[in-house]
Design an enzyme around this catalytic site. Structure first.
Site, PDB file in Angstrom:
ATOM      1  CB  CYS A 113      57.075 -21.521  77.588  1.00  0.00           C
ATOM      2  SG  CYS A 113      57.456 -20.231  76.409  1.00  0.00           S
ATOM      3  CG  HIS A 250      52.701 -21.936  78.028  1.00  0.00           C
ATOM      4  ND1 HIS A 250      52.976 -20.652  78.436  1.00  0.00           N
ATOM      5  CD2 HIS A 250      53.342 -22.107  76.839  1.00  0.00           C
ATOM      6  CE1 HIS A 250      53.758 -20.078  77.533  1.00  0.00           C
ATOM      7  NE2 HIS A 250      53.997 -20.933  76.552  1.00  0.00           N
ATOM      8  CG  ASN A 280      54.289 -17.645  74.783  1.00  0.00           C
ATOM      9  OD1 ASN A 280      54.518 -17.640  75.985  1.00  0.00           O
ATOM     10  ND2 ASN A 280      54.745 -18.581  73.959  1.00  0.00           N
TER      11      ASN A 280
HETATM   12  O1  UT7 Z   1      55.630 -21.045  74.293  1.00  0.00           O
HETATM   13  C1  UT7 Z   1      56.481 -21.922  73.665  1.00  0.00           C
HETATM   14  C2  UT7 Z   1      55.754 -22.727  72.732  1.00  0.00           C
HETATM   15  N1  UT7 Z   1      55.503 -22.021  71.522  1.00  0.00           N
HETATM   16  C3  UT7 Z   1      54.445 -22.335  70.854  1.00  0.00           C
HETATM   17  O2  UT7 Z   1      53.673 -23.115  71.343  1.00  0.00           O
HETATM   18  C4  UT7 Z   1      54.241 -21.809  69.458  1.00  0.00           C
HETATM   19  C5  UT7 Z   1      53.827 -22.941  68.590  1.00  0.00           C
HETATM   20  N2  UT7 Z   1      53.562 -22.597  67.233  1.00  0.00           N
HETATM   21  C6  UT7 Z   1      52.486 -21.832  66.859  1.00  0.00           C
HETATM   22  O3  UT7 Z   1      51.758 -21.340  67.702  1.00  0.00           O
HETATM   23  C7  UT7 Z   1      52.196 -21.678  65.387  1.00  0.00           C
HETATM   24  O4  UT7 Z   1      52.970 -22.598  64.651  1.00  0.00           O
HETATM   25  C8  UT7 Z   1      52.432 -20.238  64.854  1.00  0.00           C
HETATM   26  C9  UT7 Z   1      51.365 -19.314  65.411  1.00  0.00           C
HETATM   27  C10 UT7 Z   1      53.814 -19.780  65.261  1.00  0.00           C
HETATM   28  C11 UT7 Z   1      52.317 -20.245  63.340  1.00  0.00           C
HETATM   29  O5  UT7 Z   1      51.060 -20.761  62.934  1.00  0.00           O
HETATM   30  P1  UT7 Z   1      50.998 -21.857  61.766  1.00  0.00           P
HETATM   31  O6  UT7 Z   1      49.577 -22.113  61.523  1.00  0.00           O
HETATM   32  O7  UT7 Z   1      51.846 -23.007  62.215  1.00  0.00           O
HETATM   33  O8  UT7 Z   1      51.612 -21.065  60.545  1.00  0.00           O
HETATM   34  P2  UT7 Z   1      52.907 -21.425  59.689  1.00  0.00           P
HETATM   35  O9  UT7 Z   1      54.147 -21.242  60.487  1.00  0.00           O
HETATM   36  O10 UT7 Z   1      52.678 -22.737  59.032  1.00  0.00           O
HETATM   37  O11 UT7 Z   1      52.840 -20.267  58.600  1.00  0.00           O
HETATM   38  C12 UT7 Z   1      51.755 -20.161  57.676  1.00  0.00           C
HETATM   39  C13 UT7 Z   1      51.983 -18.952  56.805  1.00  0.00           C
HETATM   40  C14 UT7 Z   1      53.389 -18.880  56.224  1.00  0.00           C
HETATM   41  O12 UT7 Z   1      53.287 -18.412  54.889  1.00  0.00           O
HETATM   42  P3  UT7 Z   1      53.362 -19.433  53.651  1.00  0.00           P
HETATM   43  O13 UT7 Z   1      54.696 -20.106  53.779  1.00  0.00           O
HETATM   44  O14 UT7 Z   1      52.209 -20.375  53.843  1.00  0.00           O
HETATM   45  O15 UT7 Z   1      53.220 -18.522  52.471  1.00  0.00           O
HETATM   46  C15 UT7 Z   1      54.070 -17.837  57.062  1.00  0.00           C
HETATM   47  O16 UT7 Z   1      55.103 -17.166  56.377  1.00  0.00           O
HETATM   48  O17 UT7 Z   1      51.810 -17.761  57.585  1.00  0.00           O
HETATM   49  C16 UT7 Z   1      52.937 -16.901  57.368  1.00  0.00           C
HETATM   50  N3  UT7 Z   1      53.148 -16.094  58.572  1.00  0.00           N
HETATM   51  C17 UT7 Z   1      52.497 -14.938  58.798  1.00  0.00           C
HETATM   52  N4  UT7 Z   1      51.583 -14.258  58.087  1.00  0.00           N
HETATM   53  C18 UT7 Z   1      51.100 -13.116  58.622  1.00  0.00           C
HETATM   54  C19 UT7 Z   1      53.958 -16.356  59.619  1.00  0.00           C
HETATM   55  N5  UT7 Z   1      53.847 -15.389  60.534  1.00  0.00           N
HETATM   56  C20 UT7 Z   1      52.946 -14.498  60.067  1.00  0.00           C
HETATM   57  C21 UT7 Z   1      52.418 -13.310  60.563  1.00  0.00           C
HETATM   58  N6  UT7 Z   1      51.498 -12.654  59.814  1.00  0.00           N
HETATM   59  N7  UT7 Z   1      52.767 -12.807  61.764  1.00  0.00           N
END
Ligand code: UT7
Length: 323
Positions: A113, A250, A280
């Site tokens: 990225c 980005h 992304n």
């Molecule tokens: O380009 C390279 C750089 N990449 C990035 O910058 C990505 C960086 N990370 C992020 O943007 C975020 O961490 C995400 C968008 C990937 C995730 O957001 P988050 O607020 O950090 O969520 P999380 O990973 O803490 O997950 C929260 C909950 C989880 O459920 P539990 O464990 O709380 O029950 C996940 O299983 O959301 C759940 N979850 C989803 N729910 C519905 C994860 N993916 C999904 C989904 N739909 N697609």
């Protein structure tokens, strides 16, 4: 002093649009979750016959049109991608052939990225050394090909696309009033490679693998690293956040963009946000956002702009440009 100025920009997004609602039929997710956690509303997915090179060629051709140049006017191509057409040769040489560039050299650069930031900085070094006069810098990806479409934690986040700029050597005075790239910084930290990677590759599994990410960890590092890069490129030339006219980050997650600029008191109006439109797109996201801002008339001659990126590796960096 030689400066690298931007003289053309082009972008391409595939026609096929996949909305968050469409993804609800594929994995256990919701439009609301994706919007609230990322800001993404839709993504563009390459047609079956389209490869990364096809996207790159369209973006490069549009950048040539924008600059009023032909392929034969370009001395080098640096193409940032993590999704090349083939393991070798470089996807860049296909672009070289397609745009009718007979001489010079073309190669791919891999920083995921952050690829476009690495590529534009590398091009700047070639130009400043006097080796070349004009470089086509491209970010192009077909991330849809390396997604696990059963993994909701990654497949909703990425899309396909390409963006390009043409850099040209110009004489400057060596001050921050010069047009062109004024300062850049690049970083990587290989101890974090397991936080965002593919689970395969040519020399490990003989497949390309799928994207795997520990999103929360990546998020945490992204905000810190981007803020550091942002501060470094400004401090290095004694400029301050107040001097910035536009931030072109980005496009991974709107919450990351908001958190990064908030640290420096930069108003949201000065930040280009296109993640809602294409998700992304890895190395393509910065040149796509840049092209969007240009088309909207948000960049004027003399404006001070920061490009910044963060991705797998980890890699991160920023580039400060006087337009
Ligand atoms: O380009 C390279 C750089 N990449 C990035 O910058 C990505 C960086 N990370 C992020 O943007 C975020 O961490 C995400 C968008 C990937 C995730 O957001 P988050 O607020 O950090 O969520 P999380 O990973 O803490 O997950 C929260 C909950 C989880 O459920 P539990 O464990 O709380 O029950 C996940 O299983 O959301 C759940 N979850 C989803 N729910 C519905 C994860 N993916 C999904 C989904 N739909 N697609």
């Amino acid at each position: 002093m030689i400066r690298s100025t931007v003289i053309g920009s082009g972008a391409y997004l595939p026609d096929r649009v996949v909305t968050n609602k469409d993804l609800e039929a594929i994995v256990d997710t919701s439009d609301q979750w994706i919007r609230e956690r990322t800001g993404i509303e839709r993504r563009h997915i390459a047609a079956d016959h389209q490869k990364t090179s096809d996207l790159a060629i369209l973006a490069a051709s549009r950048a040539l049109d924008d600059a009023g140049l032909m392929g034969s006017d370009i001395d080098a191509i640096i193409l940032a991608t993590a999704t090349p057409d083939e393991t070798f040769p470089a996807t860049a040489v296909k672009v070289q052939a397609a745009i009718g560039m007979q001489g010079g050299f073309a190669f791919d650069l891999q920083a995921v990225c952050t690829g476009f930031i690495y590529a534009i900085t590398t091009a700047d070094m070639y130009i400043k050394s006097g080796m070349v006069k004009r470089v086509m810098v491209i970010g192009a990806e077909t991330f849809s090909r390396i997604l696990d479409w059963e993994d909701r934690t990654t497949c909703v986040l990425f899309g396909d696309g390409a963006g390009a700029v043409i850099l040209e050597a110009a004489e400057g005075d060596g001050t921050t009033d010069d047009r062109g790239i004024l300062n850049s910084c690049l970083y990587s930290d290989g101890t974090k490679h397991h936080l965002l990677q593919t689970d395969g590759g040519a020399s490990s599994t003989q497949t390309v693998g799928h994207v795997r990410m520990l999103g929360r960890e990546v998020f945490r590092h992204a905000v810190v690293n981007l803020a550091d890069a942002f501060a470094e490129v400004l401090n290095g030339v004694n400029l301050s956040p107040d001097d910035i006219d536009l931030v072109v980050p980005h496009q991974a997650n709107k919450r990351i963009l908001d958190a990064t600029v908030k640290k420096f008191g930069i108003p949201k109006e000065k930040v280009v946000v296109t993640v809602q439109e294409h998700a992304n797109t890895s190395a393509a996201s910065v040149p796509l956002a840049l092209n969007h801002a240009l088309k909207e008339g948000r960049i004027a001659k003399g404006d001070l702009i920061i490009l910044e990126g963060m991705g797998g590796g980890f890699t991160w960096g920023a580039s400060l440009i006087r337009w």
